[in-house]
Design an enzyme around this catalytic site. Structure first.
Site, PDB file in Angstrom:
ATOM      1  N   ASP A 462      35.508  39.420  33.293  1.00  0.00           N
ATOM      2  CA  ASP A 462      36.002  38.267  34.055  1.00  0.00           C
ATOM      3  C   ASP A 462      35.119  37.045  33.807  1.00  0.00           C
ATOM      4  O   ASP A 462      33.985  37.155  33.286  1.00  0.00           O
ATOM      5  CB  ASP A 462      36.002  38.640  35.551  1.00  0.00           C
ATOM      6  N   ASP A 532      46.258  35.459  38.294  1.00  0.00           N
ATOM      7  CA  ASP A 532      45.998  36.155  39.555  1.00  0.00           C
ATOM      8  C   ASP A 532      47.239  36.143  40.432  1.00  0.00           C
ATOM      9  O   ASP A 532      47.244  36.721  41.518  1.00  0.00           O
ATOM     10  CB  ASP A 532      44.833  35.491  40.298  1.00  0.00           C
TER      11      ASP A 532
END
Ligand code: DGJ
Length: 726
Positions: A462, A532
């Site tokens: 990430d 997301d």
């Protein structure tokens, strides 16, 4: 003088005085269907003459249109130069002349061409480089700059490529977004002046826009017709794509690193290589370009692009930071029971002094949080193995929270400016990858985690913020502007080292959603997390945009809870599965919160996904109905041998009278084959409007000309139809 003699004299004089009758030097860069042609003119300047559909061999000499191949500041008549350099003696102009060129085969249908240019006065060299992928119809273009002047040369603009077009009209499709809202597309006609698509974010550089475009020549880009150029820059840092319609309505396309605040001091003897710009072109619209990029990506642009990707259950939306060993063990057992192949442990498993129980602490301290996981990661890996599935783990190795032991020890390892307040985003700072010690540390984070827990099969990498206060404690004061480039070089070096040690581990490229999606990073990654936002309705648009350039096999798409955590939208589980199954299937739900029916439905859906995922992941994508222009949207994948296909269709709005009857004219099939139709992922005991076609067979020609016809009524209704050649 006799008439004969005077004629002879005239001929000799013509040959001597008019060198234009002598053949000009031509450099041709070709794939199977596309061609880029340069010529060296009588002043020894390299000119672009053509970019488009491949022309008959030998016809290049007749090409007339000519423009500087790589315009330079000071001597080229352009608004925006590809190159601007200030030479060692302060001269601000560059004039490039042709030196030589060579072409060599790299095997597998790849041809490498380099054209060496140099300044007409200074010992300053620019080499234009190209890889032409014959079968995939993709051309990579990049530039290499070096010099042997007495002092450094300052580079202010250093594009990877410049292309020139002379058309009536130009239509640009751009790709833009925001966190949880990535990869939208919109088209505009270019008018006089400059339109730039760009990012100055340095890291997570795709958060607001993506370095991808289509250019419709003369007409708006269509799916199946018309002349279109597609381009994408392989570079995870700041980027810029400039489209300049000049005073004569010519178009200049200048692509590369965004050099804003990024002037680069090029030392004598140093070689500066720009990132690669990827182009594809078609006379038959964007659909071809997509398939070209997908084929190219699977073969050359994505780590192990020929391998089938695994399904997984991710605990991010299931638990966020609130989990312990017991909760995770239960999820692992449920994931296995539903048929997933891997469990992915997300954020929140680490931090000793500063446990990571929310996003304001612990980043940088990659030791297990024993309060949550007393038996460590190894125990969970074993737990997964006991349940017959694999184990994956989340890392954000480039980042640090100020509330961490790492930051306490190394406050000078972060990107920030002295005498400025530190500027936090998601409570974190970026580690300065310009610094080799930081590179070692970041590599160590991944290497140690994987070495200490040998069963880990998957990493989610990430990266949740972009650069502000762009200062490096490592770079000298006069090289602070190198940060944008040195960061990426440091990142590549870490990627290289990770892959050298862990070639078999699957790695997902994630950046707070889709903040880092590019074909340079993907060389090291198996897949990516595009958003997301897991709302299936929004995902239809996000995935529609993303798959214009990047293949579905690498696009992780997760079924999540309803109401959706990001949007509050309520959608049927079937719809959520049908959307996720059109890419690489995963799930982000706490199984404990699912009913037995939902679990049973999921189990069956996952089982059915395994029967067609090869087609989705390795097949060719054909778009049928766009969600931007239709209430019903559809696309399909066709296997390379055209034996198998799978069609996905979704209804975005409720239709009251008569239902939505939009015809699905299938594409990419073999007209002479006969295909049997079967609906997949059906809801148990539910009558379907597709029933009339169920199990019936039709020729590919019929399916492409007459199509599949059945109504859809309800918002979020969806269908997956499998085609099998008999
Ligand atoms: C951002 C990612 O995109 C999410 O999927 C999740 O991993 C969070 N970070 C965790 O902090």
């Amino acid at each position: 003088m006799t008439r004969k003699l005077s004629l002879l004299l005239t001929l000799v004089l013509t040959l001597l005085i008019v060198p234009s009758v002598v053949a000009e030097k031509v450099v041709t860069i070709s794939t199977q269907d596309i061609q880029l042609v340069y010529k060296v003119d009588k002043n020894n300047k390299l000119r672009q003459c053509y970019f488009g559909e491949a022309i008959a061999s030998g016809a290049e000499q007749a090409l007339m249109t000519k423009h500087d191949a790589y315009p330079t500041f000071g001597t080229s008549y352009v608004n925006e130069p590809a190159l601007r350099a200030v030479h060692a003696d302060g001269n601000t102009s560059t004039e490039l002349v042709y030196v030589s060129h060579k072409t060599e085969s790299k095997g597998d249908g790849i041809e490498y061409t380099e054209i060496a240019l140099k300044d007409s006065y200074f010992p300053f060299n620019v080499t234009l480089c190209f890889n032409a992928y014959a079968k995939e119809n993709v051309i990579e273009a990049w530039t290499v700059i070096s010099h042997s002047e007495k002092k450094p040369v300052m580079l202010y603009n250093y594009a990877s490529s410049h292309l020139f077009f002379q058309e009536e009209k130009y239509y640009l499709t751009q790709f833009y977004g925001e966190w949880a809202d990535e990869m939208h597309m919109t088209e505009m006609q270019l008018t006089r002046g400059i339109k730039s698509l760009e990012s100055k974010l340095g890291v997570r550089s795709n958060q607001h826009a993506h370095a991808c475009f289509f250019l419709g020549l003369d007409a708006p880009a269509q799916e199946n017709a018309g002349r279109v150029l597609g381009g994408t820059l392989a570079w995870p840092g700041s980027w810029k794509l400039t489209f300049d319609v000049d005073n004569l309505d010519n178009l200049h396309v200048i692509c590369g690193i965004n050099s804003f605040a990024g002037q680069y001091q090029l030392a004598k003897g140093e070689v500066f290589e720009t990132p690669k710009m990827l182009y594809s072109y078609s006379n038959n619209g964007t659909g071809d370009i997509t398939r070209n990029f997908h084929r190219w990506g699977k073969k050359y642009g994505i780590w192990r692009g020929d391998r089938t990707r695994t399904t997984l259950l991710n605990n991010w939306e299931a638990t966020y930071f609130n989990f312990n060993e017991e909760i995770l063990s239960k999820i692992i057992a449920d994931a296995s029971d539903m048929g997933f192949e891997l469990f992915l442990l997300d954020d929140g498993w680490f931090g000793e002094k500063y446990p990571r129980n929310n996003d304001d602490a612990g980043l940088g301290d990659w030791m297990v949080n024993r309060a949550k996981l007393p038996n460590g990661i190894g125990y969970l890996v074993e737990e997964a193995t006991r349940n017959g599935i694999k184990f994956g783990i989340w890392l954000e190795p480039e980042m640090v929270n100020p509330r961490s032991e790492l930051y306490e020890k190394h406050p000078d390892w972060v990107i920030t400016q002295p005498n400025r307040e530190i500027d936090l985003s998601r409570n974190q700072l970026i580690l300065d990858l310009c610094n080799p010690k930081v590179q070692d540390y970041v590599f160590g984070v991944i290497d140690n985690t994987l070495t200490e827990n040998p069963g880990i099969a998957y990493v989610k990498w990430d990266c949740n913020r972009f650069v502000t206060n762009s200062g490096s404690f490592y770079l000298s004061a006069d090289k602070q502007s190198h940060l944008w480039i040195e960061y990426v070089r440091g990142l590549y070096s870490v990627f290289e080292r990770v892959r050298a040690n862990h070639p078999e581990v699957s790695i997902m490229l994630c950046s707070g959603g889709g903040g880092r999606i590019d074909y340079a990073s993907l060389r090291y990654f198996d897949e990516f997390w595009i958003s997301d936002n897991t709302d299936a309705y929004n995902r239809i648009f996000i995935q529609w945009g993303t798959t214009q350039f990047f293949p579905a096999m690498a696009l992780a798409s997760h079924v999540s809870a309803s109401p959706c955590h990001q949007t509050g939208r309520v959608t049927p589980l079937k719809f959520r599965f049908d959307v996720a199954m059109s890419a690489k299937l995963g799930m982000d739900i706490q199984p404990m919160n699912m009913t037995e029916e939902e679990k049973a439905f999921s189990k069956n859906a996952i089982k059915e996904y395994y029967t067609f995922r090869e087609i989705v992941q390795h097949g060719d994508l054909y778009r049928l109905l766009s969600p931007y222009t239709n209430p019903r949207t559809a696309m399909m994948y066709v296997s390379e041998d055209k034996q198998d296909a799978v069609v996905f269709t979704y209804l975005l709005e409720k239709v009251i009278n008569g239902g939505n009857n939009q015809v699905l004219y299938l594409k990419g099939l073999d007209p002479n084959k006969t295909y049997r139709l079967n609906e997949l992922n059906k809801e148990p005991n539910k009558w379907s409007w597709f029933n009339e076609l169920e199990g019936k067979s039709f020729t590919g020609e019929y399916l492409m000309k007459y199509g599949i016809r059945f109504p859809m009524y309800n918002q979020y209704e969806s269908k997956i139809i499998r085609l099998t050649a008999e």
